[in-house]
Design an enzyme around this catalytic site. Sequence first.
Site, PDB file in Angstrom:
ATOM      1  N   PRO A 176       0.832  -1.209   0.000  1.00  6.85           N
ATOM      2  CA  PRO A 176       0.000   0.000   0.000  1.00  6.85           C
ATOM      3  C   PRO A 176       0.865   1.258   0.000  1.00  6.85           C
ATOM      4  O   PRO A 176       1.328   1.718   1.038  1.00  6.85           O
ATOM      5  CB  PRO A 176      -0.807  -0.133   1.302  1.00  6.85           C
ATOM      6  CG  PRO A 176       0.043  -0.974   2.203  1.00  6.85           C
ATOM      7  CD  PRO A 176       0.804  -1.904   1.307  1.00  6.85           C
ATOM      8  N   ASP A 205       5.698   2.607   2.420  1.00  2.00           N
ATOM      9  CA  ASP A 205       4.903   1.408   2.633  1.00  2.00           C
ATOM     10  C   ASP A 205       4.053   1.641   3.881  1.00  2.00           C
ATOM     11  O   ASP A 205       4.571   1.680   5.000  1.00  2.00           O
ATOM     12  CB  ASP A 205       5.822   0.201   2.817  1.00  2.00           C
ATOM     13  CG  ASP A 205       5.061  -1.112   2.943  1.00  2.00           C
ATOM     14  OD1 ASP A 205       3.849  -1.074   3.223  1.00  2.00           O
ATOM     15  OD2 ASP A 205       5.702  -2.175   2.783  1.00  2.00           O
ATOM     16  N   HIS A 206       2.734   1.800   3.684  1.00  4.39           N
ATOM     17  CA  HIS A 206       1.859   2.167   4.799  1.00  4.39           C
ATOM     18  C   HIS A 206       1.734   1.052   5.838  1.00  4.39           C
ATOM     19  O   HIS A 206       1.232   1.291   6.947  1.00  4.39           O
ATOM     20  CB  HIS A 206       0.466   2.542   4.269  1.00  4.39           C
ATOM     21  CG  HIS A 206      -0.178   3.656   5.039  1.00  4.39           C
ATOM     22  ND1 HIS A 206       0.034   3.855   6.382  1.00  4.39           N
ATOM     23  CD2 HIS A 206      -1.035   4.636   4.638  1.00  4.39           C
ATOM     24  CE1 HIS A 206      -0.651   4.896   6.789  1.00  4.39           C
ATOM     25  NE2 HIS A 206      -1.319   5.403   5.753  1.00  4.39           N
ATOM     26  N   ARG A 207       2.159  -0.150   5.516  1.00  2.00           N
ATOM     27  CA  ARG A 207       2.131  -1.230   6.505  1.00  2.00           C
ATOM     28  C   ARG A 207       3.119  -0.963   7.634  1.00  2.00           C
ATOM     29  O   ARG A 207       2.921  -1.432   8.762  1.00  2.00           O
ATOM     30  CB  ARG A 207       2.464  -2.568   5.847  1.00  2.00           C
ATOM     31  CG  ARG A 207       1.465  -3.030   4.793  1.00  2.00           C
ATOM     32  CD  ARG A 207       1.944  -4.297   4.105  1.00  2.00           C
ATOM     33  NE  ARG A 207       3.239  -4.094   3.434  1.00  2.00           N
ATOM     34  CZ  ARG A 207       3.946  -5.073   2.880  1.00  2.00           C
ATOM     35  NH1 ARG A 207       3.494  -6.332   2.930  1.00  2.00           N
ATOM     36  NH2 ARG A 207       5.094  -4.816   2.277  1.00  2.00           N
TER      37      ARG A 207
END
Length: 475
Positions: free
Chosen positions: A276, A447-449
Site C-alpha cells: 500500500p 509502505d503504509h504497513r
Amino acid sequence: MPKWGIEMTEGVVAEWMVAEGVPFKKGDLLALIETDKITNEIEAEADGMFPRLIAQQGNTYAVGELIAVLAGPDDQVSADEVDAFVAGFKPADTKVASKAGAASPPPATPEPEPAPQVAIADDANISPAARAFAQANGVDITALTGSGPNGRLTFQDVQQASLPPVAIGGGAAVDLTPVGNALGEVFASPLAKRLAVQHGVDLTGMTGTGPKGRIGKADVLAKVKPVEAPAVAPPAPAPAAVDFARPAAGSTEIVKMSPMRKAIAKALSHSKSTIPHFYLRSAVRIDAILGLRAQAKAATGEAPSINDYLVRACALALARHPDVNVQVHGDEIHRFASADIAVAVATDKGLITPIVKGADTLSVAAISRTVKALADKARTGKLQPDEFQGGSFSISNLGMFGIDQFDAIINPPQGAILAVGAGNRQPIEIGNALAFATIVQLSLSCDHRAIDGAVGADFMRTLKGLIEEPTLLVG
C-alpha cells in the site's frame, strides 16, 4: 549451465567467445553468462576444445542443462561420438534445500542406491549448500580445495568432485581444479596467482614490485617465457543480422525480456500490487548545496554531485528517524542501525540499485567515490550480489533527464524510496521579499504497513532542513 548462488535457476548464454572445434588455452575467456543482475565471465580452467556448441546466443537455459560438449585440445572427436554423448547426457541435480529449510521434491525416477555417509567436521570451511550436497551424495571433502574466499568449499566444488572425470574421444580427462588454490599464503594478487598457475611460474621467494613487496601481474609476466603466437582462430559464426530500421506500418517487433528485465518486472509488479503505497511531496531549495559544491571544486578541482549530497542528507535523516530505515518481511518490520542506501543506476539492460552501505558514517566525498565505483561496476555487469541485494532505503534521481517530479515504486522489501526531480530556478518569497532560488521537487513513497503518514512527514521535514542548511553534510 553453471550455478552461482542457491537461488539461481537459469542463465542466458549472452555470447560465445570461442568457436566450435577451435582449441583454447587455460585462462581463455569461453563465454558470457547473464543472470538476473550480473554478467559472469567463464574462463577455461584447462586446455580444451568444444567439438559442439549446443546453446544458442541469447537463449535461456536451466542450471545443469547441457550448453556445450568439451574435449581435449588434440582429440579427434567424430560427430557420432558427440551425438552419443549428447543423447546420454543427464543434467546434474542442482536442487538444494531452500532458505526455509524445505528439501527439494524428489525426482520421479527410481531412487538410486543410497550414498555412503560421510562425516564432516562442524568447523569445516564449507558452505551450507555444499555441506548438504556432500552428505547427501557421500562426497569425501577431505582432499578437496575450495574455490571460495579463504579456500571455502562451494556447492560447485563439491558437485564437481562427485562427477567422474570427463573424457571424450579417448582424450585425457580435463582437470577442472580452480586455478590459484595451490599458492597458499603467497603474497600476491589473485590475478598474479592465476597467471602463475597458467604459465607455471614459481612464486616461492619472489618479491614483487607492489606495495610491501606484493607480487602483481607485471611481476609474473616478466617471468613468463615468450611462446610462439598461436594461429588466429577463425571468428565465431556471427549471429543473424538484425534490421534496426523502423518497422513497416502495421508490423510488430517482438523483443524478449532479458533476465534483468524479467527480474525487474516481477519485483515491481509484486511491489505495486501488494504494497500500500502513499506519497509525501516537498519542494526544497538546494542553493546552499550548490554553494558547497562550488567551494569543493575551487579547492580540489572536482566536486561531489548533487545526488551525493542527497544520499548523505537521507542517511543522516534516517539515523534520526529509524522508523523509516526499515524493511518489511511479512508481518515483521526489520529496523536497521545503519543507513544502507540503494542508488538507482540505469544500464543498457535495465535498472539496478547498488547499495552505499553505512552511508550515515561516510563523508560526502567518500559517498561520491563509492557511488562512482558502484555505478561503473553496475554498467559493466561486475556487481557482486552483496553489492545490490538488501538495503534499507532507495533514492531514484531523474533530474538529470529534465524530469520535474515523479513518484517511484518501492523496492521491496525496503519500506520507502525517495524520487528526486530536476533543479529549477523559481521566484519565491524570502523575508517578505521576492527572490530566486533553485528548487528541487522530492517525493517520498512509503509502505503504509510499516510507515505512518506522520512518521514519513517528520522524516521529510528533517530531510528538507538538512538540504537547505547543509552544515552537517560536510562532516
